[in-house]
Motif scaffolding. Sequence first.
Motif, PDB file in Angstrom:
ATOM      1  N   SER A 123      15.313 -22.554   5.240  1.00  0.00           N
ATOM      2  CA  SER A 123      14.783 -22.482   6.595  1.00  0.00           C
ATOM      3  C   SER A 123      15.104 -21.107   7.183  1.00  0.00           C
ATOM      4  O   SER A 123      16.234 -20.645   7.105  1.00  0.00           O
ATOM      5  N   HIS A 124      14.107 -20.468   7.780  1.00  0.00           N
ATOM      6  CA  HIS A 124      14.322 -19.119   8.335  1.00  0.00           C
ATOM      7  C   HIS A 124      14.794 -19.163   9.782  1.00  0.00           C
ATOM      8  O   HIS A 124      15.194 -18.136  10.339  1.00  0.00           O
ATOM      9  N   ASP A 125      14.752 -20.350  10.390  1.00  0.00           N
ATOM     10  CA  ASP A 125      15.115 -20.440  11.812  1.00  0.00           C
ATOM     11  C   ASP A 125      16.024 -21.622  12.134  1.00  0.00           C
ATOM     12  O   ASP A 125      16.253 -21.934  13.305  1.00  0.00           O
ATOM     13  N   GLY A 126      16.537 -22.295  11.119  1.00  0.00           N
ATOM     14  CA  GLY A 126      17.463 -23.391  11.340  1.00  0.00           C
ATOM     15  C   GLY A 126      16.821 -24.745  11.555  1.00  0.00           C
ATOM     16  O   GLY A 126      17.523 -25.756  11.666  1.00  0.00           O
ATOM     17  N   ARG A 127      15.495 -24.797  11.605  1.00  0.00           N
ATOM     18  CA  ARG A 127      14.815 -26.074  11.767  1.00  0.00           C
ATOM     19  C   ARG A 127      14.552 -26.713  10.400  1.00  0.00           C
ATOM     20  O   ARG A 127      14.633 -26.048   9.366  1.00  0.00           O
ATOM     21  N   TYR A 129      11.965 -28.478   7.831  1.00  0.00           N
ATOM     22  CA  TYR A 129      10.530 -28.443   7.600  1.00  0.00           C
ATOM     23  C   TYR A 129      10.062 -29.555   6.665  1.00  0.00           C
ATOM     24  O   TYR A 129      10.854 -30.217   5.998  1.00  0.00           O
ATOM     25  N   LYS A 130       8.768 -29.729   6.637  1.00  0.00           N
ATOM     26  CA  LYS A 130       8.109 -30.768   5.832  1.00  0.00           C
ATOM     27  C   LYS A 130       8.519 -30.665   4.369  1.00  0.00           C
ATOM     28  O   LYS A 130       8.586 -29.578   3.801  1.00  0.00           O
ATOM     29  N   GLY A 131       8.811 -31.810   3.750  1.00  0.00           N
ATOM     30  CA  GLY A 131       9.234 -31.815   2.360  1.00  0.00           C
ATOM     31  C   GLY A 131       8.058 -31.838   1.390  1.00  0.00           C
ATOM     32  O   GLY A 131       7.010 -32.434   1.672  1.00  0.00           O
ATOM     33  N   LYS A 132       8.243 -31.217   0.257  1.00  0.00           N
ATOM     34  CA  LYS A 132       7.249 -31.277  -0.812  1.00  0.00           C
ATOM     35  C   LYS A 132       7.477 -32.541  -1.636  1.00  0.00           C
ATOM     36  O   LYS A 132       8.605 -33.026  -1.769  1.00  0.00           O
ATOM     37  N   VAL A 133       6.398 -33.069  -2.227  1.00  0.00           N
ATOM     38  CA  VAL A 133       6.452 -34.414  -2.798  1.00  0.00           C
ATOM     39  C   VAL A 133       7.084 -34.470  -4.191  1.00  0.00           C
ATOM     40  O   VAL A 133       7.205 -35.553  -4.755  1.00  0.00           O
ATOM     41  N   GLY A 134       7.503 -33.336  -4.738  1.00  0.00           N
ATOM     42  CA  GLY A 134       8.137 -33.350  -6.051  1.00  0.00           C
ATOM     43  C   GLY A 134       9.363 -34.241  -6.100  1.00  0.00           C
ATOM     44  O   GLY A 134       9.615 -34.915  -7.105  1.00  0.00           O
ATOM     45  N   VAL A 135      10.135 -34.277  -5.015  1.00  0.00           N
ATOM     46  CA  VAL A 135      11.336 -35.119  -4.975  1.00  0.00           C
ATOM     47  C   VAL A 135      10.954 -36.589  -5.124  1.00  0.00           C
ATOM     48  O   VAL A 135      11.636 -37.360  -5.810  1.00  0.00           O
ATOM     49  N   ALA A 136       9.848 -36.998  -4.499  1.00  0.00           N
ATOM     50  CA  ALA A 136       9.388 -38.382  -4.610  1.00  0.00           C
ATOM     51  C   ALA A 136       8.901 -38.681  -6.012  1.00  0.00           C
ATOM     52  O   ALA A 136       9.178 -39.759  -6.570  1.00  0.00           O
ATOM     53  N   ALA A 137       8.168 -37.738  -6.609  1.00  0.00           N
ATOM     54  CA  ALA A 137       7.665 -37.942  -7.968  1.00  0.00           C
ATOM     55  C   ALA A 137       8.809 -38.143  -8.954  1.00  0.00           C
ATOM     56  O   ALA A 137       8.732 -38.992  -9.857  1.00  0.00           O
ATOM     57  N   ALA A 217       7.633 -24.941   5.244  1.00  0.00           N
ATOM     58  CA  ALA A 217       8.406 -23.766   5.655  1.00  0.00           C
ATOM     59  C   ALA A 217       7.795 -22.472   5.140  1.00  0.00           C
ATOM     60  O   ALA A 217       7.777 -21.462   5.845  1.00  0.00           O
ATOM     61  N   ALA A 218       7.296 -22.487   3.901  1.00  0.00           N
ATOM     62  CA  ALA A 218       6.740 -21.256   3.324  1.00  0.00           C
ATOM     63  C   ALA A 218       5.556 -20.752   4.136  1.00  0.00           C
ATOM     64  O   ALA A 218       5.401 -19.535   4.335  1.00  0.00           O
ATOM     65  N   ALA A 219       4.711 -21.660   4.630  1.00  0.00           N
ATOM     66  CA  ALA A 219       3.551 -21.251   5.419  1.00  0.00           C
ATOM     67  C   ALA A 219       3.981 -20.668   6.754  1.00  0.00           C
ATOM     68  O   ALA A 219       3.437 -19.654   7.208  1.00  0.00           O
ATOM     69  N   LYS A 221       6.879 -19.282   7.423  1.00  0.00           N
ATOM     70  CA  LYS A 221       7.510 -17.989   7.130  1.00  0.00           C
ATOM     71  C   LYS A 221       6.455 -16.904   6.960  1.00  0.00           C
ATOM     72  O   LYS A 221       6.603 -15.786   7.479  1.00  0.00           O
ATOM     73  N   ALA A 222       5.400 -17.214   6.198  1.00  0.00           N
ATOM     74  CA  ALA A 222       4.346 -16.224   5.947  1.00  0.00           C
ATOM     75  C   ALA A 222       3.666 -15.807   7.249  1.00  0.00           C
ATOM     76  O   ALA A 222       3.382 -14.624   7.461  1.00  0.00           O
ATOM     77  N   GLU A 223       3.420 -16.772   8.121  1.00  0.00           N
ATOM     78  CA  GLU A 223       2.811 -16.453   9.410  1.00  0.00           C
ATOM     79  C   GLU A 223       3.727 -15.563  10.251  1.00  0.00           C
ATOM     80  O   GLU A 223       3.266 -14.622  10.905  1.00  0.00           O
ATOM     81  N   ALA A 224       5.007 -15.869  10.243  1.00  0.00           N
ATOM     82  CA  ALA A 224       5.962 -15.070  11.012  1.00  0.00           C
ATOM     83  C   ALA A 224       6.025 -13.642  10.488  1.00  0.00           C
ATOM     84  O   ALA A 224       6.103 -12.680  11.265  1.00  0.00           O
ATOM     85  N   GLU A 225       5.978 -13.500   9.167  1.00  0.00           N
ATOM     86  CA  GLU A 225       6.014 -12.164   8.574  1.00  0.00           C
ATOM     87  C   GLU A 225       4.750 -11.377   8.916  1.00  0.00           C
ATOM     88  O   GLU A 225       4.813 -10.177   9.216  1.00  0.00           O
ATOM     89  N   GLU A 226       3.597 -12.038   8.897  1.00  0.00           N
ATOM     90  CA  GLU A 226       2.348 -11.374   9.274  1.00  0.00           C
ATOM     91  C   GLU A 226       2.384 -10.937  10.736  1.00  0.00           C
ATOM     92  O   GLU A 226       1.898  -9.856  11.085  1.00  0.00           O
TER      93      GLU A 226
END
Length: 235
Positions: A123-127, A129-137, A217-219, A221-226
């Motif tokens: 996390s880039h801001d301490g919040r 974020y939405k989890g990816k489903v690999g953990v569930a798989a 989170a990756a999305a 982060k990318a928006e913040a960097e842009e």
Amino acid sequence: MFYHLLKHVLLGPLLRLLFRPRIEGLENIPAEGAAIVAGNHLSFSDHFLMPAILSRRITFLAKAEYFTGPGLKGRLTAFFFRSAGQIPVDRSGKEAGQAAIREGLGVLGREELLGIYPEGTRSHDGRLYKGKVGVAAMALGAGVPVIPCAMVGTFEIQPPGQKIPNIRRVTIRFGEPLDFSRYAGMEREKAVLRAVTDEIMYAIMELSGQEYVDRYAAAVKAEAEEARKAQRRSR
């Protein structure tokens, strides 16, 4: 061998001395058998603090960049992570995600503990974020429980970009194991994978007290960097 040397002699005692972690819910980690420990990811320090306080060995899926860095520093980093039993994960696409799931299932098939950060990145801001489903798989594919984990205070000791951590006390909380046996055989159902992942993330949020953001989170982060780049160009 190097893993145990790090944990019990070189790194583990130092981390426990410096950060004096408060441990809550350690009894929720099974003494034996396969399980997934799914946690929030606030700091580079998370990779070391959680393993340092567990009596069992835990193997993490770590981003591939830790294994492919250039120069002497890159080689030393790769050696460190490989020696500590961490598994590189290529995060560049769908096929990469399937390879990560196969690696994780291999760890679980050996009746070991698997550590994973469902957010996929720090996390880039301490919040939270939405989890990816690999953990569930992996949880459904292996038929194992998921122990939610919250790292509290690690963002403050080493926020993104800070190389030398601040010395302050942290808290590590483990929640009760989550049982998803009711979804056995449904690991290919997208709606099920999403529901299981969201339940895991809710449990982590309850433990950590973080604000939840229903985006990857990756999305963000990318928006913040842009936005930062655009701001620099406008000056």
